[in-house]
Write a protein that holds these residues in place. Structure first.
Motif, PDB file in Angstrom:
ATOM      1  N   LEU A 138       3.972  10.183  -7.386  1.00 29.63           N
ATOM      2  CA  LEU A 138       4.815  10.436  -8.559  1.00 29.63           C
ATOM      3  C   LEU A 138       3.963  10.803  -9.779  1.00 29.63           C
ATOM      4  CD1 LEU A 138       7.504   7.604  -8.300  1.00 29.63           C
ATOM      5  CD2 LEU A 138       7.803  10.044  -7.874  1.00 29.63           C
ATOM      6  N   LYS A 139       2.839  10.113  -9.933  1.00 26.01           N
ATOM      7  CA  LYS A 139       1.960  10.404 -11.082  1.00 26.01           C
ATOM      8  C   LYS A 139       1.372  11.808 -10.948  1.00 26.01           C
ATOM      9  CE  LYS A 139       1.232   8.026 -13.996  1.00 26.01           C
ATOM     10  NZ  LYS A 139       1.763   7.939 -15.391  1.00 26.01           N
ATOM     11  N   ALA A 140       1.051  12.228  -9.730  1.00 21.56           N
ATOM     12  CA  ALA A 140       0.547  13.591  -9.516  1.00 21.56           C
ATOM     13  C   ALA A 140       1.627  14.622  -9.870  1.00 21.56           C
ATOM     14  CB  ALA A 140       0.100  13.760  -8.063  1.00 21.56           C
ATOM     15  N   SER A 141       2.894  14.325  -9.523  1.00 20.24           N
ATOM     16  CA  SER A 141       3.998  15.227  -9.883  1.00 20.24           C
ATOM     17  C   SER A 141       4.190  15.290 -11.389  1.00 20.24           C
ATOM     18  CB  SER A 141       5.295  14.755  -9.211  1.00 20.24           C
ATOM     19  OG  SER A 141       5.171  14.749  -7.816  1.00 20.24           O
ATOM     20  N   GLU A 142       4.025  14.142 -12.041  1.00 17.56           N
ATOM     21  CA  GLU A 142       4.122  14.106 -13.507  1.00 17.56           C
ATOM     22  C   GLU A 142       3.031  14.970 -14.134  1.00 17.56           C
ATOM     23  OE1 GLU A 142       2.972  10.769 -16.743  1.00 17.56           O
ATOM     24  OE2 GLU A 142       4.478  10.105 -15.289  1.00 17.56           O
ATOM     25  N   LEU A 143       1.814  14.881 -13.575  1.00 18.85           N
ATOM     26  CA  LEU A 143       0.720  15.701 -14.088  1.00 18.85           C
ATOM     27  C   LEU A 143       1.023  17.184 -13.906  1.00 18.85           C
ATOM     28  CD1 LEU A 143      -2.142  16.127 -15.184  1.00 18.85           C
ATOM     29  CD2 LEU A 143      -3.022  15.735 -12.881  1.00 18.85           C
ATOM     30  N   LEU A 144       1.653  17.530 -12.786  1.00 22.98           N
ATOM     31  CA  LEU A 144       2.029  18.938 -12.563  1.00 22.98           C
ATOM     32  C   LEU A 144       2.943  19.449 -13.671  1.00 22.98           C
ATOM     33  CD1 LEU A 144       2.758  19.589  -8.769  1.00 22.98           C
ATOM     34  CD2 LEU A 144       1.035  20.664 -10.219  1.00 22.98           C
ATOM     35  N   GLN A 145       3.913  18.629 -14.069  1.00 22.98           N
ATOM     36  CA  GLN A 145       4.841  19.041 -15.130  1.00 22.98           C
ATOM     37  C   GLN A 145       4.099  19.227 -16.451  1.00 22.98           C
ATOM     38  OE1 GLN A 145       8.023  16.164 -15.246  1.00 22.98           O
ATOM     39  NE2 GLN A 145       8.417  16.345 -13.049  1.00 22.98           N
ATOM     40  N   VAL A 146       3.170  18.316 -16.741  1.00 26.90           N
ATOM     41  CA  VAL A 146       2.394  18.420 -17.982  1.00 26.90           C
ATOM     42  C   VAL A 146       1.532  19.685 -17.965  1.00 26.90           C
ATOM     43  CG1 VAL A 146       0.593  17.312 -19.375  1.00 26.90           C
ATOM     44  CG2 VAL A 146       2.403  15.926 -18.346  1.00 26.90           C
ATOM     45  N   ILE A 147       0.908  19.962 -16.805  1.00 27.58           N
ATOM     46  CA  ILE A 147       0.088  21.177 -16.684  1.00 27.58           C
ATOM     47  C   ILE A 147       0.954  22.415 -16.889  1.00 27.58           C
ATOM     48  CG2 ILE A 147      -1.263  22.591 -15.075  1.00 27.58           C
ATOM     49  CD1 ILE A 147      -2.246  20.014 -13.783  1.00 27.58           C
ATOM     50  N   ASP A 148       2.124  22.420 -16.284  1.00 25.42           N
ATOM     51  CA  ASP A 148       3.021  23.573 -16.388  1.00 25.42           C
ATOM     52  C   ASP A 148       3.393  23.835 -17.847  1.00 25.42           C
ATOM     53  OD1 ASP A 148       4.612  25.588 -15.002  1.00 25.42           O
ATOM     54  OD2 ASP A 148       6.334  24.475 -15.765  1.00 25.42           O
ATOM     55  N   PHE A 206       9.672   3.721  -6.221  1.00 27.20           N
ATOM     56  CA  PHE A 206       8.261   3.553  -6.538  1.00 27.20           C
ATOM     57  C   PHE A 206       8.085   3.396  -8.047  1.00 27.20           C
ATOM     58  CE2 PHE A 206       7.600   6.447  -2.661  1.00 27.20           C
ATOM     59  CZ  PHE A 206       7.545   5.365  -1.809  1.00 27.20           C
ATOM     60  N   PRO A 207       7.305   2.429  -8.506  1.00 28.89           N
ATOM     61  CA  PRO A 207       7.033   2.329  -9.954  1.00 28.89           C
ATOM     62  C   PRO A 207       6.248   3.548 -10.443  1.00 28.89           C
ATOM     63  CG  PRO A 207       5.669   0.782  -8.694  1.00 28.89           C
ATOM     64  CD  PRO A 207       6.658   1.372  -7.738  1.00 28.89           C
ATOM     65  N   THR A 208       6.490   3.940 -11.692  1.00 29.76           N
ATOM     66  CA  THR A 208       5.900   5.196 -12.199  1.00 29.76           C
ATOM     67  C   THR A 208       4.735   4.989 -13.163  1.00 29.76           C
ATOM     68  OG1 THR A 208       7.561   5.243 -13.954  1.00 29.76           O
ATOM     69  CG2 THR A 208       8.057   6.469 -11.935  1.00 29.76           C
ATOM     70  N   TYR A 209       4.593   3.821 -13.775  1.00 33.84           N
ATOM     71  CA  TYR A 209       3.515   3.554 -14.744  1.00 33.84           C
ATOM     72  C   TYR A 209       3.412   4.680 -15.785  1.00 33.84           C
ATOM     73  CZ  TYR A 209       2.176   0.375 -10.977  1.00 33.84           C
ATOM     74  OH  TYR A 209       2.186  -0.586 -10.000  1.00 33.84           O
ATOM     75  N   ALA A 254       0.834  -1.208   0.000  1.00 35.15           N
ATOM     76  CA  ALA A 254       0.000   0.000   0.000  1.00 35.15           C
ATOM     77  C   ALA A 254       0.865   1.254   0.000  1.00 35.15           C
ATOM     78  CB  ALA A 254      -0.932  -0.015   1.218  1.00 35.15           C
ATOM     79  N   ILE A 255       1.957   1.236   0.765  1.00 33.52           N
ATOM     80  CA  ILE A 255       2.870   2.391   0.799  1.00 33.52           C
ATOM     81  C   ILE A 255       3.467   2.631  -0.578  1.00 33.52           C
ATOM     82  CG2 ILE A 255       5.088   3.178   1.712  1.00 33.52           C
ATOM     83  CD1 ILE A 255       4.332   1.836   4.371  1.00 33.52           C
ATOM     84  N   VAL A 256       3.865   1.554  -1.256  1.00 33.23           N
ATOM     85  CA  VAL A 256       4.423   1.674  -2.617  1.00 33.23           C
ATOM     86  C   VAL A 256       3.373   2.254  -3.562  1.00 33.23           C
ATOM     87  CG1 VAL A 256       5.261   0.339  -4.598  1.00 33.23           C
ATOM     88  CG2 VAL A 256       6.129  -0.155  -2.304  1.00 33.23           C
ATOM     89  N   ALA A 257       2.131   1.805  -3.437  1.00 37.31           N
ATOM     90  CA  ALA A 257       1.064   2.298  -4.318  1.00 37.31           C
ATOM     91  C   ALA A 257       0.807   3.786  -4.095  1.00 37.31           C
ATOM     92  CB  ALA A 257      -0.217   1.493  -4.088  1.00 37.31           C
TER      93      ALA A 257
END
Length: 804
Positions: free
Chosen positions: A390-400, A506-509, A381-384
């Motif tokens: 990480l996916k939320a951070s990736e979305l931030l970069q895309v939004i920026d 953490f895996p990034t998918y 669960a911690i890994v998930a």
């Protein structure tokens, strides 16, 4: 002078199905046949608020239960199979959760434990506020009603006191579940036969008593009493309390993240709507063979547009429209960005903190392994949660990146349109750097692409999927995944054989959306949440099963909603009491079954019958002996424990030919409970087949009784702490409220006037009902200050006079 002072009476427009007194305040909750939940105050039975049925809850209320502190009311809904927690102050829905079957009964108890271990646990629990920032308030969401205005202290408000309280939910097919603080499921029980009619968890957590009704094809329904051994809960109480509070925080944080994502999706839909209104229509109206992207590039490179493009820009889009579109999109992008930073990331950090603490608890195997905590599941669960962050951070970069491109494009197009209209161009907008040109070119290649895969399924020709693809709740891969070729960290990890498969990363998918990773996270956490419920549930074993009696077919049409048997937990003596009647066998007797909460103990006088063939005006304490002859015989219609030593009953006089004479009485139980005669129970037979040897004790209520005039009393609900009782008529529409420790002060004339007033009240019901619906807004009735007698509370005293 009759005992018990009547303080309220009302004819209600809809039949009442359930009624429950608040444990701490002078409030009673009523549920009627329309699915409406009503809260009334004792004084003159004034209404405080009403909660009408809605699409979130449902229309068929099947049971009620108050939290022990009286601040939260739980009700179960049959048609939607949900349990709903409602704030007693404001009639607001705080939380709801689905159940497998419609709940037919509920019981909410508080653990009685004075050990200092709970205090020490509560102090360590509060440390989370030192390390974690307060969760920001969520914006109002148009689609999500629950937690839409959640505040950071909402979890604490729902948890209530540090002392553990447990909501027990029962239903058909032996369905029984236990919820800590009414929020987190700590046990799912199995092996119980029949439909649960009533249940009660002892305050020492040693046993759970259940009244079940078992139906068979060849016989009448049979009522049974089952006692379940819940010793694991009592022996692991401090650990259970800490685990329950942690998992309740985690459950609520998951809900917080869900609503945050919903708000992000709504902000994104606003962008799509603006695009549909302006740019998509603009692109579709261009009917030449040249692509819009090429014409925009020509305008970017050479500074002049084709006549057709110029006409479309100036007539369809307009300078003003372009400016409004740019502002709207910029605002929506900013909202999404803020939600990611302040809500998704804050919520994820809090989740990681609490899950890490739970992992530490799970590693203390001696204490927490019996409760079902598995360190490997919690690690998953911690890994998930890490992957979600990480996916939320990736979305931030895309939004920026998207925001930069959008701003550069709109700024460039705005200047170009000003030049076309020969308006003045502000000097600060006239400068265009090479980087700005690159942003515009990126925007044109991404958003006006000719690639059919990037077109929206609805046939729109303007692609804005760069951010939206992350918010789609679908299993498909991202249409335009981010390009990681230039990312030095990604390259380094790929080249390192040790890091590539390291459990520390953490895996990034990279091909998956934010919604997909969120579902993976929820599934992993749900596994952690559900495992203790299964382990604790398997530890609960049946200790006693007593077959009581069969329900005659003639009673099939009578309401089962308040029907006996009734359960009571004596906290002082650690006893379960069961009160029931067998009218087919012995109509004038009330039976009381007594079981210790510890299944390994036994008590003398475990079963006694109370004989109601007693003179109405006699008393056990009277010095003069009771007359030899019996004045009247009575049968019991309903009975509820008023306190540990008193039973409140509604009686019907058997000699009354018209069957109208009803009595409300208080039966003292001291003498009956102190009798030592034992009953030898043959467990292979039903109790109704062996009534001969049951000890019978005479009981008299002296002046603690009152004849019920002008009401066909059938059911009663009591609260011994507040010293009140509410009597409901057989037609489920007529209620009377009494203070049980006061005597009636009004004379016969006043009572006659009251009766007459009630009749006129009944005549006005239909008109009043119409007015009432106009007066209720938002599930609340605001009325003038009431001047009734009886105890008062801080619960909005000015609210709620019913006009009935």
């Amino acid at each position: 002078m009759p005992a018990f002072r009547q303080v309220g009476e009302k004819q209600l427009p809809n039949p009442i199905l359930y009624m429950a007194w608040c444990p701490k305040r002078d409030l009673i909750a009523l549920a009627n046949t329309t699915g409406e939940l009503l809260l009334h105050r004792l004084a003159n039975f004034h209404r405080v608020w009403s909660l009408p049925p809605n699409e979130n809850t449902g229309k068929e209320i099947t049971s009620l239960a108050w939290r022990p502190d009286g601040k939260v009311l739980a009700f179960s809904v049959g048609d939607t199979k949900q349990v709903v927690l409602c704030d007693a102050e404001k009639a607001e829905i705080l939380h709801l959760f689905p159940v497998e079957y419609p709940a037919s009964c509920m019981h909410w108890m508080e653990v009685q434990d004075d050990s200092s271990t709970l205090t020490s646990f509560s102090e360590s629990e509060d440390e989370s506020s030192r390390f974690l920032p307060k969760l920001p308030t969520l914006p109002k969401s148009t689609t999500s009603k629950i937690f839409s205005e959640e505040k950071s202290e909402e979890v604490t408000n729902l948890l209530g006191e540090v002392r553990l309280n447990i909501l027990v939910v029962g239903g058909p097919s032996g369905f029984v579940e236990l919820y800590a603080y009414g929020l987190y499921k700590i046990a799912t029980l199995s092996g119980i036969l029949g439909t649960c009619r009533s249940l009660g968890l002892s305050s020492d957590l040693k046993s759970l008593s259940v009244i079940t009704e078992i139906r068979s094809t060849d016989d009448n329904p049979e009522i049974r009493y089952i006692q379940l051994d819940t010793g694991l809960l009592s022996s692991c109480l401090p650990e259970l309390t800490k685990m329950a509070r942690k998992f309740t925080h985690i459950s609520t944080l998951l809900q917080y993240l869900r609503v945050s994502l919903t708000c992000m999706c709504e902000a994104w839909e606003e962008i799509l709507m603006q695009m549909d209104l302006r740019l998509t229509k603009f692109v579709q109206e261009k009917n030449t063979s040249t692509q819009v992207q090429d014409e925009f590039l020509e305008l970017l490179l050479w500074g002049h547009a084709s006549p057709e493009l110029q006409a479309l820009l100036m007539n369809q889009l307009t300078v003003k429209g372009l400016k409004m579109l740019g502002q709207s999109i910029d605002s929506s992008y900013s909202s999404i960005q803020k939600l990611v930073i302040s809500h998704l990331q804050s919520g994820s950090e809090a989740l990681l903190y609490h899950l890490s603490e739970v992992k530490g608890m799970a590693l203390w195997k001696q204490k927490f392994q019996p409760l079902g905590l598995d360190p490997s599941d919690i690690e998953d669960a911690i890994v998930a949660v890490g992957s979600f962050t990480l996916k939320a951070s990736e979305l931030l970069q895309v939004i920026d990146k998207s925001m930069k491109n959008f701003k550069a494009f709109f700024r460039w197009l705005y200047v170009a349109m000003l030049r076309m209209s020969e308006d003045h161009v502000p000097p600060e907008l006239n400068k265009m750097t090479q980087k700005d040109l690159a942003f515009v070119a990126d925007f044109l290649s991404e958003h006006f692409s000719a690639n059919e895969e990037l077109f929206d399924r609805k046939g729109k020709y303007f692609n804005v999927e760069r951010v939206g693809q992350y918010l789609k709740d679908e299993d498909e891969d991202l249409v335009s995944p981010p390009n990681m070729d230039g990312n030095q960290w990604v390259t380094f990890v790929k080249q390192s054989t040790h890091l590539k498969d390291s459990p520390l990363l953490f895996p990034t998918y990279p091909q998956k959306s934010l919604h997909f990773v969120k579902r993976l996270m929820e599934a992993s956490i749900d596994l952690c949440l559900q495992k203790p419920a299964a382990v604790i549930g398997d530890s609960v074993k049946q200790a006693v099963c007593l077959r009581l009696y069969t329900v005659p077919e003639s009673s099939e049409n009578t309401p089962r909603l308040f029907e006996l048997p009734s359960l009571w937990n004596d906290k002082k003596a650690a006893m379960h009491y069961v009160v029931f009647c067998m009218p087919e066998i012995s109509p004038s007797k009330i039976y009381i079954l007594r079981r210790p909460t510890d299944p390994n103990r036994s008590v003398p006088n475990g079963l006694v019958a109370l004989n109601l063939n007693t003179p109405l005006n006699s008393s056990i304490d009277d010095e003069t002996p009771a007359p030899a002859s019996v004045d009247y015989s009575y049968s019991c219609l309903d009975a509820r424990f008023y306190d540990d030593e008193t039973l409140t009953v509604v009686l019907r006089r058997l000699e009354d030919d018209e069957n109208k004479m009803r009595v409300l009485a208080q039966l003292p139980l001291n003498s009956a409970m102190s009798w030592d005669e034992e009953f030898s129970w043959d467990l292979s037979l039903r109790l109704e087949q062996q009534t001969e040897g049951i000890p019978v004790q005479g009981v008299a209520w002296g002046n603690q009784s009152r004849e019920m005039d002008n009401i066909s009393a059938q059911f009663v609900a009591v609260n011994g702490i507040r010293k009140v009782a509410c009597v409901l008529s057989a037609n489920l529409r007529h209620v009377r409220v009494f203070e049980m420790d006061a005597e009636e002060e009004e004379d016969e004339e006043e009572r006659a006037d009251e009766s007459q007033e009630m009749s006129s009240d009944q005549d006005r019901i239909e008109d009043t009902k119409t007015n009432e619906s106009d007066a209720v807004e938002g599930g609340r009735v605001e009325d003038a200050q009431v001047s009734g007698q009886g105890p008062r509370d801080s619960l909005d005293d000015t609210a709620g006079s019913d006009t009935l």
